[in-house]
Design an enzyme around this catalytic site. Structure first.
Site, mmCIF file in Angstrom:
data_model
loop_
_atom_site.group_PDB
_atom_site.id
_atom_site.type_symbol
_atom_site.label_atom_id
_atom_site.label_comp_id
_atom_site.label_asym_id
_atom_site.label_seq_id
_atom_site.Cartn_x
_atom_site.Cartn_y
_atom_site.Cartn_z
ATOM 1 N N HIS A 1 0.837 -1.213 0.000
ATOM 2 C CA HIS A 1 0.000 0.000 0.000
ATOM 3 C C HIS A 1 0.870 1.260 0.000
ATOM 4 O O HIS A 1 0.575 2.239 -0.689
ATOM 5 C CB HIS A 1 -0.883 0.062 1.256
ATOM 6 N N LYS B 1 -19.068 -5.068 8.329
ATOM 7 C CA LYS B 1 -17.874 -5.886 8.223
ATOM 8 C C LYS B 1 -17.078 -5.862 9.534
ATOM 9 O O LYS B 1 -17.073 -4.851 10.237
ATOM 10 C CB LYS B 1 -17.003 -5.322 7.082
ATOM 11 N N ARG C 1 -2.157 -5.838 -8.323
ATOM 12 C CA ARG C 1 -1.040 -6.759 -8.039
ATOM 13 C C ARG C 1 -0.905 -7.822 -9.120
ATOM 14 O O ARG C 1 0.177 -8.222 -9.487
ATOM 15 C CB ARG C 1 -1.258 -7.455 -6.691
ATOM 16 N N SER D 1 -3.241 -7.661 3.124
ATOM 17 C CA SER D 1 -3.409 -7.483 4.572
ATOM 18 C C SER D 1 -3.813 -8.801 5.221
ATOM 19 O O SER D 1 -3.358 -9.130 6.323
ATOM 20 C CB SER D 1 -4.484 -6.432 4.849
HETATM 21 O O1 PNS Z 1 -8.934 -2.540 0.307
HETATM 22 P P1 PNS Z 1 -10.266 -3.011 -0.192
HETATM 23 O O2 PNS Z 1 -11.028 -3.669 0.923
HETATM 24 O O3 PNS Z 1 -10.156 -3.872 -1.415
HETATM 25 O O4 PNS Z 1 -11.071 -1.674 -0.620
HETATM 26 C C1 PNS Z 1 -12.369 -1.752 -1.183
HETATM 27 C C2 PNS Z 1 -13.048 -0.365 -1.219
HETATM 28 C C3 PNS Z 1 -12.988 0.298 0.142
HETATM 29 C C4 PNS Z 1 -12.320 0.510 -2.208
HETATM 30 C C5 PNS Z 1 -14.504 -0.579 -1.697
HETATM 31 O O5 PNS Z 1 -15.067 -1.603 -0.957
HETATM 32 C C6 PNS Z 1 -15.363 0.674 -1.547
HETATM 33 O O6 PNS Z 1 -15.156 1.649 -2.212
HETATM 34 N N1 PNS Z 1 -16.344 0.617 -0.631
HETATM 35 C C7 PNS Z 1 -17.241 1.709 -0.346
HETATM 36 C C8 PNS Z 1 -18.664 1.359 -0.779
HETATM 37 C C9 PNS Z 1 -18.864 1.647 -2.266
HETATM 38 O O7 PNS Z 1 -18.714 2.748 -2.720
HETATM 39 N N2 PNS Z 1 -19.224 0.595 -3.013
HETATM 40 C C10 PNS Z 1 -19.476 0.715 -4.425
HETATM 41 C C11 PNS Z 1 -18.227 0.458 -5.266
HETATM 42 S S1 PNS Z 1 -18.558 -0.898 -6.283
#
Ligand code: PNS
Length: 171
Positions: free
Chosen positions: A20, A44, A93, A131
């Site tokens: 990150h 979550k 990645r 993570s």
């Molecule tokens: O590190 P991660 O868990 O892969 O990040 C995922 C993240 C936080 C980028 C994604 O889950 C997100 O943007 N969540 C907020 C809710 C949202 O906007 N969902 C619609 C996008 S499809």
């Protein structure tokens, strides 16, 4: 007149890893102003509280003067608009990341056509890093010292003081 571009690098950061940090550093070299924004999803369960994730990310990114750590709940595009940010940063990645990231980028574009998603490819050394792998490796006694910043290593030791079960404690 030069227009300043604000980017948001969203994620769970549970915890932040060197992978990150690498993405944040590369993005910070391009964009004027960046938020590393930690998602708080009430549905979550996280290993680390938002306060701990925030503290680890702030310490790990303190060398980047144009980066601020923040957190958000709800839709990313709503947060982006509220922050007046134009660009979403995501790290890639491997090909296996692509499908999920592609769907998410298209969904976000549908919700907010004015916002652009930028993908930054990870360093080859971090292509296997996540993570969840860090948490598992640490809990079962493996070494994660080379792949997380010191502040995260410290927090892992505090969060899992008894690990590995019956094994020798982490140095
Ligand atoms: O590190 P991660 O868990 O892969 O990040 C995922 C993240 C936080 C980028 C994604 O889950 C997100 O943007 N969540 C907020 C809710 C949202 O906007 N969902 C619609 C996008 S499809």
């Amino acid at each position: 007149m030069k227009r300043s571009v604000r980017a948001v690098y969203p994620g769970s950061f549970d915890p932040i890893t060197n992978g990150h940090i690498y993405i944040a550093e590369r993005a910070a070299a391009i964009f004027d102003d960046m938020r590393v924004s930690i998602l708080v999803n009430p549905n979550k369960t996280y290993t680390f509280s938002v306060e701990a994730r925030h503290a680890m990310a702030s310490e790990a990114l303190s060398h980047l003067s144009n980066v601020m750590v923040d957190h958000f709940t709800g839709l990313l595009v709503d947060y982006m608009r509220q922050q007046e940010a134009q660009v979403i940063i995501r790290g890639l990645r491997a090909m296996s990341d692509f499908e999920y990231e592609f769907q998410m980028a298209l969904m976000n574009r549908r919700l907010a056509p004015e916002i652009e998603t930028f993908f930054i490819i990870t360093d080859a050394n971090y292509s296997y890093l996540s993570s969840s792998a860090i948490r598992d490796i640490f809990q079962f006694g493996g070494s994660v010292k080379d792949v997380v910043p010191h502040c995260v290593f410290r927090c892992l030791r505090e969060r899992f003081p008894a690990h590995p079960p019956g094994g020798k404690p982490h140095e």
